[in-house]
Design an enzyme around this catalytic site. Structure first.
Site, PDB file in Angstrom:
ATOM      1  N   GLY A  25       0.637  -0.984  -0.072  1.00 36.35           N
ATOM      2  CA  GLY A  25       0.087  -0.105  -0.072  1.00 36.35           C
ATOM      3  C   GLY A  25       1.453   1.244   0.553  1.00 36.35           C
ATOM      4  O   GLY A  25       0.276   2.082  -1.022  1.00 36.35           O
ATOM      5  N   SER A  53       0.208  -7.285  -9.012  1.00 36.92           N
ATOM      6  CA  SER A  53       1.460  -8.275  -8.778  1.00 36.92           C
ATOM      7  C   SER A  53       2.456  -7.741  -9.184  1.00 36.92           C
ATOM      8  O   SER A  53       3.055  -6.327  -9.861  1.00 36.92           O
ATOM      9  CB  SER A  53       1.576  -9.551  -9.820  1.00 36.92           C
ATOM     10  N   LYS A  56      -5.329 -13.082 -11.890  1.00 37.88           N
ATOM     11  CA  LYS A  56      -4.245 -13.192 -10.825  1.00 37.88           C
ATOM     12  C   LYS A  56      -4.332 -14.597 -10.061  1.00 37.88           C
ATOM     13  O   LYS A  56      -3.641 -14.744 -10.540  1.00 37.88           O
ATOM     14  CB  LYS A  56      -5.074 -11.752  -9.828  1.00 37.88           C
ATOM     15  N   HIS A  93      -2.268 -16.713 -12.321  1.00 38.53           N
ATOM     16  CA  HIS A  93      -1.152 -15.449 -12.629  1.00 38.53           C
ATOM     17  C   HIS A  93      -0.514 -16.120 -11.847  1.00 38.53           C
ATOM     18  O   HIS A  93       0.842 -16.959 -11.650  1.00 38.53           O
ATOM     19  CB  HIS A  93      -1.066 -14.577 -12.649  1.00 38.53           C
ATOM     20  N   ASN A  94      -1.608 -16.326 -10.038  1.00 32.37           N
ATOM     21  CA  ASN A  94       0.019 -17.310  -8.433  1.00 32.37           C
ATOM     22  C   ASN A  94       0.032 -18.222  -9.201  1.00 32.37           C
ATOM     23  O   ASN A  94       1.166 -19.283  -9.032  1.00 32.37           O
ATOM     24  CB  ASN A  94      -1.393 -17.112  -8.133  1.00 32.37           C
ATOM     25  N   GLU A 139       2.729 -18.766 -11.279  1.00 30.63           N
ATOM     26  CA  GLU A 139       3.841 -18.351 -10.221  1.00 30.63           C
ATOM     27  C   GLU A 139       4.436 -19.883  -9.681  1.00 30.63           C
ATOM     28  O   GLU A 139       6.038 -20.144  -9.472  1.00 30.63           O
ATOM     29  CB  GLU A 139       3.700 -17.375  -9.166  1.00 30.63           C
TER      30      GLU A 139
HETATM   31  C1  6PG Z   1       2.820 -11.744  -6.622  1.00 33.28           C
HETATM   32  C2  6PG Z   1       2.649 -12.310  -5.770  1.00 33.28           C
HETATM   33  C3  6PG Z   1       2.209 -11.860  -4.562  1.00 33.28           C
HETATM   34  C4  6PG Z   1       1.579 -13.076  -3.819  1.00 33.28           C
HETATM   35  C5  6PG Z   1       2.464 -13.874  -3.394  1.00 33.28           C
HETATM   36  C6  6PG Z   1       3.145 -14.910  -1.996  1.00 33.28           C
HETATM   37  O1  6PG Z   1       2.105 -11.337  -7.904  1.00 33.28           O
HETATM   38  O2  6PG Z   1       2.845  -9.657  -6.386  1.00 33.28           O
HETATM   39  O3  6PG Z   1       2.136 -13.450  -6.339  1.00 33.28           O
HETATM   40  O4  6PG Z   1       0.527 -11.552  -4.959  1.00 33.28           O
HETATM   41  O5  6PG Z   1       1.035 -13.398  -2.725  1.00 33.28           O
HETATM   42  O6  6PG Z   1       3.680 -14.475  -4.460  1.00 33.28           O
HETATM   43  O7  6PG Z   1       2.177 -15.710  -2.604  1.00 33.28           O
HETATM   44  P1  6PG Z   1       2.066 -17.232  -1.656  1.00 33.28           P
HETATM   45  O8  6PG Z   1       2.274 -16.967  -0.478  1.00 33.28           O
HETATM   46  O9  6PG Z   1       0.999 -17.714  -1.458  1.00 33.28           O
HETATM   47  O10 6PG Z   1       3.535 -17.633  -1.774  1.00 33.28           O
END
Ligand code: 6PG
Length: 473
Positions: A18, A130, A184, A187-188, A191
């Protein structure tokens, strides 16, 4: 207060994200305000850029400081807290004001909130953000969905604070209702998959090929300069060189091998299962994070089950490292392909009005899964917006075929040597079935019919059939 002196943007939740996002907004010439229940966080915010950023601990003062329509973004932990803050906001906002939820909210919650707020006359945007701390400060990738008219109002600010790739901002309206948070979430999921693939790669290099940290660091450095270039490979390169001052070993070696998660990867798997859409690399990534938490069981098992001692990696002329690079490319393509396939299917089911090319476009910069390969994904969807699966794109097909020898070698060598590469294996298994016109699912149908009279369909014949299987034996 004169409107032009009022703040153009309000933020609730002054954690790292934030506060960095507010600084980013202020850098682009907007006056903005932040609110938090923590007086310390507000005091810290007030020191950053007093000309442009005002911090508040009083909700009414915070809201009064905003110009109309008031734009309030939430960056608070997902779940009940979001509902609580929205309830509080409804006491002080007016109809027509805009609420943006910028956290990692579950898309089903976002759907519910969107409907409730729309009924009450408020505009609601569920927006994935993100890029972590650095992204928030210098340019994140943002995935807004929901109220499109409201998005048009905040678009000038979001466009300026986003990362820029080849002159384009990494923000775009994703689609209706919870589309932004769904995108999103996927996306995760990707990730998680890529992080798991990188950790397996590290395992092969360290415990399979017995390489020293410096050598592993050099490999990631080199890969980051080629077709594997990506943010996650880049940070891995740095982690593999990081030693605390005066230390003789990597900080990485002191970190507990138990991975945490906040749930977005699990939600991706759950959503995919609900849609009957296979994303096995993401599923494995979620499961392996979970397995990592069972340290006590793993420790006991490690004492009673032997290592595989019979084999040794064949690493003549760095051959295996080259194969590993190919394998990583193959599995990475598959992880993105599975994620995009899920988006394609979700779009059909939920009628989000997603544009997959736009999603690839805004993921090219700012976000955690940004990579060189996203250019290829973007190109593929630009060529064919109706593309059902990335494996069917000509250019991607060509590269994938070239990397098949790599993934076969890496998975089989790892299996022979007792090195766990479940995400690589899932990528290969998914591919080998995906490219099969005939899968052994006919046998599953026969079994289902045998024990449960579930019936089966026949090749080239209409209708469903049942057999009294035992009678034939
Ligand atoms: C992003 C990330 C973020 C996420 C962390 C932790 O795009 O900046 O995805 O939003 O909160 O990567 O995720 P986890 O705690 O589930 O690993």
């Amino acid at each position: 207060m004169n409107t032009e002196h009022k703040n153009a943007f309000g933020m609730i939740g002054l954690g790292t994200m934030g506060s960095n996002l507010l600084q980013n907004i202020a850098d682009h010439g907007y006056k903005c305000a932040g609110y938090d229940i923590s007086a310390d966080k507000v005091a810290a915010l007030n020191k950053l850029n007093p000309e442009a950023i005002q911090g508040f601990t009083d909700m009414n003062d915070f809201i009064d400081s905003l110009s109309s329509p008031k734009v309030v973004m939430l960056l608070v932990p997902a779940g009940k807290i979001v509902d609580g803050v929205i309830e509080e906001l409804l006491e002080v906002l007016e109809k027509g004001d805009i609420i943006i939820d910028g956290g990692n909210s579950h898309f089903i919650d976002t759907d519910r909130r969107f409907k409730d707020l729309e009924k009450q006359g408020y505009h609601f945007i569920g927006m994935g953000v993100s890029g972590g701390e650095e992204g928030a400060r210098r340019g994140p990738s943002m995935m807004p969905g929901g109220d499109q008219k409201a998005y048009e109002i905040v678009k000038p600010i979001l466009t300026k604070i986003a990362a820029q790739v080849k002159g384009d901002p990494t923000v775009a309206y994703m689609g209706e209702r919870s589309a932004g948070h769904f995108v999103k979430m996927v996306h995760n999921g990707i990730e998680y998959a890529i992080m798991q693939l990188i950790s397996e790669t590290y395992e092969v290099l360290k415990n399979g090929l017995h390489m020293k940290p410096e050598a592993i660091h050099s490999i990631f450095k080199k890969w980051n300069e080629g077709q594997l270039q990506s943010y996650l490979i880049e940070i891995t390169r740095d982690i593999l060189a990081y030693k605390k001052k005066g230390s003789d070993h990597l900080l990485l070696d002191d970190i507990k091998d138990e991975a945490k998660s906040k749930g977005t990867g699990k939600w991706t798997s759950q959503a995919a299962m609900d849609l009957n859409l296979p994303i096995p690399i993401i599923d494995i990534a979620v499961s392996m994070r979970d397995l990592s938490k069972y340290k006590d069981l793993r420790t006991k098992a490690s004492k009673i089950y032997p290592d595989s001692e019979d084999f040794q990696y064949d690493n003549k002329n760095d051959n295996h490292v080259t194969k590993l690079e190919q394998a990583f490319y193959f599995a990475m393509v598959s992880a993105y392909a599975q994620g995009m396939h899920l988006l394609y299917r979700a779009n059909e089911e939920y009628d989000y009005k997603l544009n997959l090319d736009l999603i690839a476009k805004i993921w090219r910069g700012g976000c955690i899964i940004r990579s060189e390969f996203l250019e290829d994904i973007y190109t593929a969807y630009q060529k064919n917006l109706k593309l059902k699966h990335l494996f069917l794109d000509n250019a991607i097909h060509q590269n994938l075929v070239e990397s098949i020898p790599g993934i076969r070698t890496v998975v089989s060598e790892a299996a022979r040597n007792g090195i766990a590469v479940p995400a690589f294996a899932a990528a290969l298994g998914y591919f080998d079935n995906f490219r099969s016109e005939d899968m052994p699912a006919n046998l599953i149908q026969a079994q289902r019919d045998y024990f449960g009279s579930h019936t089966y369909e026949l090749k080239g014949k209409e209708g469903t059939f049942h057999t009294e299987w035992e009678a034939g034996n």
